[in-house]
Write a protein that holds these residues in place. Structure first.
Motif, PDB file in Angstrom:
ATOM      1  N   GLN A  40       0.872  -1.324   0.124  1.00 46.03           N
ATOM      2  CA  GLN A  40       0.072  -0.013  -0.031  1.00 46.03           C
ATOM      3  C   GLN A  40       0.788   1.326  -0.087  1.00 46.03           C
ATOM      4  O   GLN A  40       0.322   2.476  -0.246  1.00 46.03           O
ATOM      5  CB  GLN A  40      -0.884   0.015   1.325  1.00 46.03           C
ATOM      6  N   TRP A  41       2.082   1.316   0.161  1.00 44.06           N
ATOM      7  CA  TRP A  41       2.922   2.331   0.134  1.00 44.06           C
ATOM      8  C   TRP A  41       3.969   2.294  -0.448  1.00 44.06           C
ATOM      9  O   TRP A  41       4.812   3.414  -0.999  1.00 44.06           O
ATOM     10  CB  TRP A  41       3.233   2.842   1.683  1.00 44.06           C
ATOM     11  N   TRP A  45       5.807   8.489  -2.104  1.00 44.95           N
ATOM     12  CA  TRP A  45       6.286   9.132  -0.795  1.00 44.95           C
ATOM     13  C   TRP A  45       5.355   9.436   0.140  1.00 44.95           C
ATOM     14  O   TRP A  45       5.131   9.571   1.288  1.00 44.95           O
ATOM     15  CB  TRP A  45       7.078  10.175  -1.253  1.00 44.95           C
ATOM     16  N   GLY A  46       4.000  10.070  -0.640  1.00 44.99           N
ATOM     17  CA  GLY A  46       2.656  10.471   0.101  1.00 44.99           C
ATOM     18  C   GLY A  46       2.025   9.283   0.696  1.00 44.99           C
ATOM     19  O   GLY A  46       1.919   9.271   2.017  1.00 44.99           O
ATOM     20  N   ASP A  47       2.043   8.340  -0.026  1.00 42.60           N
ATOM     21  CA  ASP A  47       1.450   6.935   0.816  1.00 42.60           C
ATOM     22  C   ASP A  47       2.497   6.464   1.765  1.00 42.60           C
ATOM     23  O   ASP A  47       1.841   6.028   2.926  1.00 42.60           O
ATOM     24  CB  ASP A  47       1.368   6.000  -0.293  1.00 42.60           C
ATOM     25  N   GLU A 190      -4.265  12.622  13.715  1.00 41.60           N
ATOM     26  CA  GLU A 190      -5.226  12.850  12.554  1.00 41.60           C
ATOM     27  C   GLU A 190      -4.528  12.228  11.412  1.00 41.60           C
ATOM     28  O   GLU A 190      -3.431  12.257  10.786  1.00 41.60           O
ATOM     29  CB  GLU A 190      -5.395  14.378  12.226  1.00 41.60           C
ATOM     30  N   GLN A 191      -5.470  11.331  10.619  1.00 44.05           N
ATOM     31  CA  GLN A 191      -5.007  10.542   9.541  1.00 44.05           C
ATOM     32  C   GLN A 191      -4.939  11.568   8.364  1.00 44.05           C
ATOM     33  O   GLN A 191      -6.194  11.834   7.722  1.00 44.05           O
ATOM     34  CB  GLN A 191      -6.087   9.428   9.216  1.00 44.05           C
ATOM     35  N   TYR A 192      -3.893  12.174   8.033  1.00 41.10           N
ATOM     36  CA  TYR A 192      -3.725  12.847   6.656  1.00 41.10           C
ATOM     37  C   TYR A 192      -3.896  12.241   5.198  1.00 41.10           C
ATOM     38  O   TYR A 192      -3.145  11.174   5.381  1.00 41.10           O
ATOM     39  CB  TYR A 192      -2.508  13.636   6.899  1.00 41.10           C
ATOM     40  N   TYR A 193      -4.381  12.856   4.520  1.00 41.41           N
ATOM     41  CA  TYR A 193      -4.264  12.118   3.003  1.00 41.41           C
ATOM     42  C   TYR A 193      -3.094  12.878   2.265  1.00 41.41           C
ATOM     43  O   TYR A 193      -3.092  14.254   1.969  1.00 41.41           O
ATOM     44  CB  TYR A 193      -5.688  12.611   2.163  1.00 41.41           C
TER      45      TYR A 193
END
Length: 429
Positions: A40-41, A45-47, A190-193
Motif C-alpha cells: 500500500q505504500w 512518498w505520500g502513501d 489525525e489521518q492525513y491524506y
C-alpha cells in the motif's frame, strides 16, 4: 580531565534501566505495521508518509508515554523519593535529566524506522521527495509524549499507571480521527491524506508550537516554583489552535510534481502524473488494445491524462483512472492491466449527469446506461462485470456484429454524445 556532572549523569541515564529499550520498541512498533502493508505504500512518498505518520503517533505515542510514565515512577517504586529531596539539584533539572533520555531514544527509534522505510520505498518511486516537516512533527510529538508520561508517572503513584496511560492515550488519539469537525486537525494522530499533497510551509512550526504548549505547561506546572509560568506555553498553543482548525485540509497543498505531466510521444498520447513516472510505459501498454479498437473512429480521444483525485482533465483530454497503491498498483507495477484498461473505457463512456437522470427508471434512460456498458465491454473485452443477456449483452452482440465501417461510424456518433444526458441523443444499437 574532569567530566561535567550533568553530562556524566545524562550518559548514565541513557544506558540504565528500560530507557535504552525504548528505541528498539519504537522502531519495531512502527516497522511491523509498515511491513505488513508494504503493497500500500511502496512506490509513493505520500502513501509512505501517510502510514508512517499514523503508526508513529497512534501506536508509537502511547508506547512512549508509557515508557516515560514508568521512568517517572521509578523513585516511588525504589523508595528513594526522600533521598532526592536532599540533593542540591532542583526538581526541574532532575526531571529533564531523567525524562530526556526516554525522549532521545524514542526519537532514535523513530528515525531508524523512517530511514528503513524510506530505503524500502525509494527504488520504486518516481519524482518527488518525502516531507521533512512531517518527520519533525512526528518526532516532536514523541518527545512531548515522553515528558507528559514522565510527569504522570511522578504524580500518579501506581504500578499499573504506565499501561493504563498507554490505553488512555491510544483512545484519546484514536477517537477524534472519526470526527468530521475541523477540531480533528488539532489531534496529532489525525489521518492525513498525503497522496500527491505536501504540508504548507508553516505546518511544522505551528504544529510544534501546538503540541509543545500543553506538554511544556504540564512540565512547568510540576517542576517550576512559579507555576503561573505554565500559562505562557498554554497561551501560545491557544493562539495557533484557531489557525490549525480554520485551515483544515488547507494545511496541505498539491505537490507541484503531481501537477507535472509525463507523456508518451505516440498518438493517442498517454500522460501520467510526475509522481507516477515509472508507470508510464505500463499504462501505455495496457491501453494498446483500447487504442486499436478506436483507431479511425471520428472523435476518438487523442490524449489520455491522469489527474489528481477529485481534479478534472485538461480540455479535450480523457481522464485516466487514479492509481491506488495496494489495489491497482503494487510496487510500481500495474496489478491487472486488463482491469485498468476497462476502467479507462468505462470512464470514457461514463456521463456526468444530475441525480434525477441517475435514478430515472424509464426505458429510454436505462437504454442509455446499458449502451454505455456495452461500449465499454466492446472496447475492452472480458475485463468488466458480466452484462445481462437481455439488455446490455444484447447491445454488445449487435455492436460486435456490425461491419468495421458501420461500427466506426456508429461509435463516432456515440462519442459525440459522451457529455450529453439526454437519452434521445444517444444513437440506438
Amino acid at each position: 580531565m574532569v567530566r561535567h556532572p550533568a553530562r556524566a549523569a545524562f550518559r548514565a541515564e541513557l544506558r540504565r534501566g528500560i530507557v535504552p529499550w525504548t528505541a528498539p520498541a519504537v522502531a519495531l512498533t512502527i516497522a511491523v505495521p509498515m511491513i505488513s502493508k508494504t503493497a500500500q505504500w511502496q512506490g509513493g512518498w505520500g502513501d509512505t508518509q501517510e502510514l508512517l505518520h499514523s503508526t508513529a503517533t497512534l501506536l508509537g505515542g502511547p508506547l512512549v508515554a508509557a515508557a516515560g510514565c514508568w521512568q517517572g515512577g521509578r523513585e516511588h517504586r525504589r523508595g528513594t523519593g526522600g533521598l532526592w529531596l536532599s540533593v542540591p539539584r532542583g526538581r526541574a533539572a532532575r526531571l529533564v535529566m531523567a525524562a530526556l533520555p526516554v525522549a532521545v531514544w524514542a526519537v532514535v527509534g523513530q528515525l531508524v524506522a523512517v530511514a528503513a522505510v524510506f530505503a524500502a520505498t525509494w527504488p520504486y518511486t518516481g519524482a518527488g521527495r518525502p516531507s521533512a516537516g512531517m518527520i519533525v512533527v512526528d518526532a516532536w510529538f514523541l518527545v512531548c509524549a515522553a515528558f507528559t508520561g514522565f510527569v504522570v508517572g511522578r504524580v500518579w503513584r501506581w504500578r499499573l499507571a504506565a499501561p493504563v496511560l498507554a490505553a488512555a492515550t491510544y483512545l484519546a488519539l484514536g477517537v477524534p480521527t472519526y470526527f468530521s469537525s475541523g477540531l480533528r486537525f488539532l489531534n496529532p494522530a489525525e489521518q492525513y491524506y498525503l497522496d500527491g499533497r505536501v504540508p504548507v510551509g508553516w505546518f511544522a512550526p505551528v504544529m510544534v508550537l501546538w503540541l509543545g504548549g500543553p506538554a511544556l505547561a504540564l512540565v512547568t506546572g510540576y517542576a517550576v516554583r512559579r507555576r503561573f509560568l505554565a500559562l505562557v506555553p498554554l497561551v501560545a498553543a491557544a493562539a495557533v489552535a484557531p489557525l490549525i482548525v480554520n485551515s483544515g485540509e488547507d494545511l496541505f497543498r498539491e505537490d507541484p510534481v503531481a501537477r507535472r505531466l509525463i507523456c508518451t510521444d505516440a498518438v493517442p498520447q498517454v500522460c501520467v502524473s510526475g509522481l507516477n513516472g515509472p508507470l508510464l510505459s505500463q499504462t501505455s501498454d495496457a491501453l494498446t488494445g483500447l487504442h486499436a479498437r478506436l483507431e479511425g473512429v471520428p472523435g476518438a480521444p487523442l490524449r489520455y491524462v491522469q489527474v489528481p483525485e477529485g481534479g478534472r482533465p485538461p480540455a479535450g483530454a480523457t481522464p485516466l483512472p487514479h492509481h491506488m497503491r495496494g489495489w491497482t498498483v503494487v510496487r510500481d507495477r500495474l496489478a491487472d492491466p486488463a482491469s485498468y484498461a476497462y476502467a479507462t473505457a468505462d470512464g470514457l463512456s461514463a456521463r456526468d449527469c444530475p441525480l434525477s437522470v441517475l435514478v430515472a427508471e424509464d426505458s429510454a434512460t436505462q437504454r442509455m446506461w446499458e449502451t454505455d456498458d456495452a461500449v465499454a465491454h466492446w472496447l475492452v473485452p472480458s475485463a468488466g462485470p458480466e452484462l445481462l443477456p437481455e439488455t446490455g449483452g444484447a447491445y454488445l452482440k449487435r455492436l460486435t456484429a456490425m461491419g468495421d465501417a458501420e461500427r466506426r461510424a456508429w461509435l463516432g456518433r456515440y462519442l459525440a454524445t459522451r457529455t450529453v444526458c439526454d437519452p434521445k441523443a444517444v444513437p440506438a444499437l
